[in-house]
Design a protein around this motif. Sequence first.
Motif, PDB file in Angstrom:
ATOM      1  N   GLU A 251       0.807  -1.211   0.000  1.00 45.39           N
ATOM      2  CA  GLU A 251       0.000   0.000   0.000  1.00 45.39           C
ATOM      3  C   GLU A 251       0.846   1.270   0.000  1.00 45.39           C
ATOM      4  O   GLU A 251       0.314   2.360  -0.213  1.00 45.39           O
ATOM      5  N   LEU A 252       2.155   1.157   0.235  1.00 40.03           N
ATOM      6  CA  LEU A 252       3.016   2.328   0.251  1.00 40.03           C
ATOM      7  C   LEU A 252       3.417   2.700  -1.170  1.00 40.03           C
ATOM      8  O   LEU A 252       3.511   1.849  -2.066  1.00 40.03           O
ATOM      9  N   SER A 253       3.680   3.976  -1.373  1.00 40.17           N
ATOM     10  CA  SER A 253       4.173   4.432  -2.675  1.00 40.17           C
ATOM     11  C   SER A 253       5.621   3.991  -2.847  1.00 40.17           C
ATOM     12  O   SER A 253       6.301   3.601  -1.893  1.00 40.17           O
ATOM     13  N   GLN A 254       6.079   4.080  -4.079  1.00 43.05           N
ATOM     14  CA  GLN A 254       7.450   3.643  -4.346  1.00 43.05           C
ATOM     15  C   GLN A 254       8.462   4.506  -3.616  1.00 43.05           C
ATOM     16  O   GLN A 254       9.484   4.002  -3.123  1.00 43.05           O
ATOM     17  N   ASN A 255       8.225   5.799  -3.511  1.00 41.90           N
ATOM     18  CA  ASN A 255       9.159   6.663  -2.789  1.00 41.90           C
ATOM     19  C   ASN A 255       9.214   6.289  -1.309  1.00 41.90           C
ATOM     20  O   ASN A 255      10.305   6.287  -0.703  1.00 41.90           O
ATOM     21  N   GLU A 256       8.056   5.989  -0.720  1.00 43.10           N
ATOM     22  CA  GLU A 256       8.036   5.590   0.694  1.00 43.10           C
ATOM     23  C   GLU A 256       8.783   4.278   0.900  1.00 43.10           C
ATOM     24  O   GLU A 256       9.506   4.104   1.890  1.00 43.10           O
ATOM     25  N   ARG A 257       8.631   3.372  -0.020  1.00 45.56           N
ATOM     26  CA  ARG A 257       9.339   2.095   0.100  1.00 45.56           C
ATOM     27  C   ARG A 257      10.837   2.281  -0.087  1.00 45.56           C
ATOM     28  O   ARG A 257      11.647   1.659   0.614  1.00 45.56           O
ATOM     29  N   ASN A 258      11.218   3.148  -0.997  1.00 48.60           N
ATOM     30  CA  ASN A 258      12.648   3.416  -1.187  1.00 48.60           C
ATOM     31  C   ASN A 258      13.262   4.061   0.055  1.00 48.60           C
ATOM     32  O   ASN A 258      14.381   3.719   0.461  1.00 48.60           O
ATOM     33  N   HIS A 259      12.547   5.008   0.663  1.00 51.83           N
ATOM     34  CA  HIS A 259      13.054   5.655   1.873  1.00 51.83           C
ATOM     35  C   HIS A 259      13.187   4.651   3.020  1.00 51.83           C
ATOM     36  O   HIS A 259      14.145   4.725   3.808  1.00 51.83           O
ATOM     37  N   ALA A 260      12.233   3.713   3.107  1.00 51.38           N
ATOM     38  CA  ALA A 260      12.306   2.717   4.181  1.00 51.38           C
ATOM     39  C   ALA A 260      13.530   1.819   4.017  1.00 51.38           C
ATOM     40  O   ALA A 260      14.269   1.557   4.978  1.00 51.38           O
ATOM     41  N   LEU A 261      13.765   1.353   2.802  1.00 54.71           N
ATOM     42  CA  LEU A 261      14.924   0.491   2.574  1.00 54.71           C
ATOM     43  C   LEU A 261      16.235   1.261   2.755  1.00 54.71           C
ATOM     44  O   LEU A 261      17.220   0.714   3.274  1.00 54.71           O
ATOM     45  N   GLN A 262      16.255   2.525   2.341  1.00 61.15           N
ATOM     46  CA  GLN A 262      17.468   3.316   2.511  1.00 61.15           C
ATOM     47  C   GLN A 262      17.768   3.570   3.989  1.00 61.15           C
ATOM     48  O   GLN A 262      18.930   3.601   4.401  1.00 61.15           O
ATOM     49  N   ALA A 263      16.718   3.731   4.798  1.00 63.11           N
ATOM     50  CA  ALA A 263      16.930   3.900   6.237  1.00 63.11           C
ATOM     51  C   ALA A 263      17.551   2.650   6.843  1.00 63.11           C
ATOM     52  O   ALA A 263      18.387   2.738   7.756  1.00 63.11           O
ATOM     53  N   LEU A 264      17.167   1.468   6.355  1.00 60.85           N
ATOM     54  CA  LEU A 264      17.782   0.239   6.846  1.00 60.85           C
ATOM     55  C   LEU A 264      19.229   0.124   6.396  1.00 60.85           C
ATOM     56  O   LEU A 264      20.097  -0.311   7.161  1.00 60.85           O
ATOM     57  N   ARG A 265      19.524   0.521   5.174  1.00 62.03           N
ATOM     58  CA  ARG A 265      20.905   0.445   4.695  1.00 62.03           C
ATOM     59  C   ARG A 265      21.805   1.450   5.403  1.00 62.03           C
ATOM     60  O   ARG A 265      22.988   1.167   5.652  1.00 62.03           O
ATOM     61  N   ASP A 266      21.267   2.618   5.742  1.00 57.64           N
ATOM     62  CA  ASP A 266      22.071   3.648   6.409  1.00 57.64           C
ATOM     63  C   ASP A 266      22.216   3.405   7.901  1.00 57.64           C
ATOM     64  O   ASP A 266      23.013   4.077   8.554  1.00 57.64           O
ATOM     65  N   GLY A 267      21.438   2.501   8.461  1.00 53.18           N
ATOM     66  CA  GLY A 267      21.491   2.269   9.889  1.00 53.18           C
ATOM     67  C   GLY A 267      20.574   3.161  10.699  1.00 53.18           C
ATOM     68  O   GLY A 267      20.579   3.086  11.938  1.00 53.18           O
TER      69      GLY A 267
ATOM     70  N   GLY B   5      14.578 -11.053  -3.189  1.00 52.80           N
ATOM     71  CA  GLY B   5      15.593 -10.208  -3.806  1.00 52.80           C
ATOM     72  C   GLY B   5      16.077  -9.034  -3.001  1.00 52.80           C
ATOM     73  O   GLY B   5      16.961  -8.311  -3.455  1.00 52.80           O
ATOM     74  N   ILE B   6      15.558  -8.776  -1.808  1.00 51.09           N
ATOM     75  CA  ILE B   6      15.992  -7.638  -1.012  1.00 51.09           C
ATOM     76  C   ILE B   6      17.268  -8.020  -0.280  1.00 51.09           C
ATOM     77  O   ILE B   6      17.277  -8.967   0.519  1.00 51.09           O
ATOM     78  N   ASP B   7      18.323  -7.316  -0.524  1.00 50.97           N
ATOM     79  CA  ASP B   7      19.617  -7.594   0.095  1.00 50.97           C
ATOM     80  C   ASP B   7      19.965  -6.428   1.003  1.00 50.97           C
ATOM     81  O   ASP B   7      20.313  -5.337   0.534  1.00 50.97           O
ATOM     82  N   LEU B   8      19.843  -6.626   2.311  1.00 47.90           N
ATOM     83  CA  LEU B   8      20.151  -5.595   3.292  1.00 47.90           C
ATOM     84  C   LEU B   8      21.438  -5.958   4.015  1.00 47.90           C
ATOM     85  O   LEU B   8      21.635  -7.121   4.400  1.00 47.90           O
ATOM     86  N   PRO B   9      22.307  -5.002   4.227  1.00 50.55           N
ATOM     87  CA  PRO B   9      23.572  -5.314   4.907  1.00 50.55           C
ATOM     88  C   PRO B   9      23.329  -5.634   6.378  1.00 50.55           C
ATOM     89  O   PRO B   9      22.486  -5.036   7.039  1.00 50.55           O
ATOM     90  N   ASN B  10      24.100  -6.596   6.866  1.00 50.18           N
ATOM     91  CA  ASN B  10      24.084  -6.959   8.287  1.00 50.18           C
ATOM     92  C   ASN B  10      22.702  -7.396   8.766  1.00 50.18           C
ATOM     93  O   ASN B  10      22.356  -7.200   9.932  1.00 50.18           O
ATOM     94  N   LEU B  11      21.904  -7.976   7.878  1.00 51.09           N
ATOM     95  CA  LEU B  11      20.600  -8.494   8.284  1.00 51.09           C
ATOM     96  C   LEU B  11      20.826  -9.872   8.903  1.00 51.09           C
ATOM     97  O   LEU B  11      21.075 -10.850   8.196  1.00 51.09           O
ATOM     98  N   GLY B  12      20.726  -9.944  10.220  1.00 51.09           N
ATOM     99  CA  GLY B  12      21.039 -11.190  10.909  1.00 51.09           C
ATOM    100  C   GLY B  12      19.847 -11.922  11.477  1.00 51.09           C
ATOM    101  O   GLY B  12      20.025 -13.012  12.039  1.00 51.09           O
TER     102      GLY B  12
END
Length: 649
Positions: A276-292, A306-313
């Motif tokens: 239900e989120l827009s593409q920009n909202e989804r991009n911001h969410a994933l970028q927040a996870l990548r940035d910490g 296909g989602i590859d997040l760093p340090n996802l344990g």
Amino acid sequence: MPFITTNPALARALAEREYNNPTPVQLAVLAPEASDRDLLVSAQTGSGKTVAYGLAMAETLLGTAEHFAPATAPQALVVAPTRELALQVQREFAWLYAATGARIVSCVGGMDARAEQRLLNQGAHIVVGTPGRLRDHLERGRLDLSALRVAVLDEADEMLDLGFREDLEFILDATPPERRSLLFSATMPRGITALAKRYQRDALRIEVASAEGGHADIEYRTMRIAPTELDHAVVNVLRYYDTPSAIVFCNTREAVRRLHAMLQERQFSAVALSGELSQNERNHALQALRDGRARVCVATDVAARGIDLPNLGLVIHADLPNDAESLQHRSGRTGRAGRKGVSVLLVPPFRRRRTEDLMRGVGITPTWSGPPTADDIRKLDHERMLVDPLLADDPSEEDAAAAQTLLAAHSAEHLAAALVRLYRAGLPAPEEVADPGEPRNVRDRGTQRDFGGPSGESGSTWFRLNIGRRNNADPRWLLPLICRRGNVTRKDIGAIRIFDEETAFEVGLAAADRFGKAVRKADGADVIIEPLPGGPSGERSERPARGKPLRGKPPHDKPHHEKPSYEKPFRDKNFRDKPAQAKSADGKPAFGKPAYSKPAHGKAAHGKPAFNKAREAMPSDHSAGERPPKRERPSTFEGKPKGKKPRPS
């Protein structure tokens, strides 16, 4: 071992990224027998498939050349099931083909289609997109695939599951028949095999698996939880493992919103990811996870591929996946590229059998345990505090001077206690959770519910429910309701007695305290559960816990599950009594009809029985059981002789 690639530009890009050890799937697609052939590849998720088909495409598009020619019509097309995966492929290709001058255009839903049209008109070497948006561009004449040389389907099985078969066939039918086709997926169901036979020519089948199995880097844990303590269990699992980033999977958007709000309320830096989120909202969410900036992502299955997040344990399955393949792809978000990961399934008691089937489907033997308790988490917090860099690193001169000032004003114990409070203040508080325990054995079902006497004084406590026989109460739906409201299992519930206005049931002493606390938290609900001191009254009309309701009131000296027997008296409309049939000397019934006793009746002048006169006319000396003598009647009537009527002359 360095990468075996014939293109120097790609070799330099891999060296800059320190890609020194190729994965098995990358070695397989670069083998001599796979050169310039259609490929049908299945490999473990997270094994480097994106770089693998990026290198395989380069052999066809560039050969040994280091630069692309000026961009016109696309030469390569990559189709991915989700927007996130398509944009991730574009980012991977951006650094892999950076030195080649490649123009890479993404076409995904949720983005500006007119902006994508302008980029396509300017020319592109590689187009990456989702099936729906790519078909839309083809139908509108914005995308020209006449010069296509390579077509790649990434996560093809997921695209079929999402209903993109018609779109995929439309796209592949628009490509030149001599193009090279690469199909990459973690699983190979029957639909993918049929698609490969139709659109591939002499495809090389490559199946790559780890020597230790497809889950060697993932530790699977199955945890028993009470149905109403799901949120608390998620909090404790996140606190217990304390990984840099984690994903919590839910099945619905509403569950994502609720769980995301709960985690934010408990001081977790969490983001949500759903359709239900827009593409920009989804991009911001994933970028927040990548940035910490965010630590936890609450998502639906849209993020399972296909989602590859760093340090996802850590991966938490708050809702069980629909099938074994979804479980595999959800868990595959962790344990990628040689890193270790943990996949935790939170299982209420009524979902245990389904969980075992899912784990059996992926070839894993589950390890059952209860959720982490608050005491376990506090113990881990103490151990982590002792090795925290703030305490392990040597202080600077400025910090040492400030410490001397504090020691002069406060004692060392006071400062240490303040340090502990500051450390704990930055952590979400653990929750009190209960372990429902192992399910009871089928052979012990009859004995484990025997808690004691009717008043519960020897092993059980009685509770009442404001639902009775007049509300169509039935144990088949009352028992799940009681277990769900009280955070207990079926083995903790004893007898259930249903009355007209209420229902009484007993709970074992081992679970009585937990049950009482759980039902007190649900104040204000329509269904009220409260303690019943002394147990149910023995004078109430009750019915058994299972089976059809009894008619009438059963005797109290018999168990409530026994149906009383009633004797139907013998009634005969012709005779007043029926004596036992006579028997012969050997004990067998004698032949003939039984001798019934029928009193003689006199008749009055009008022909009706005259009972009193008949009794008075009986002789007093007749033996019992004998018929009284018949009354004599006149043989002739007056004036008419007895005999035949004379024939007329």
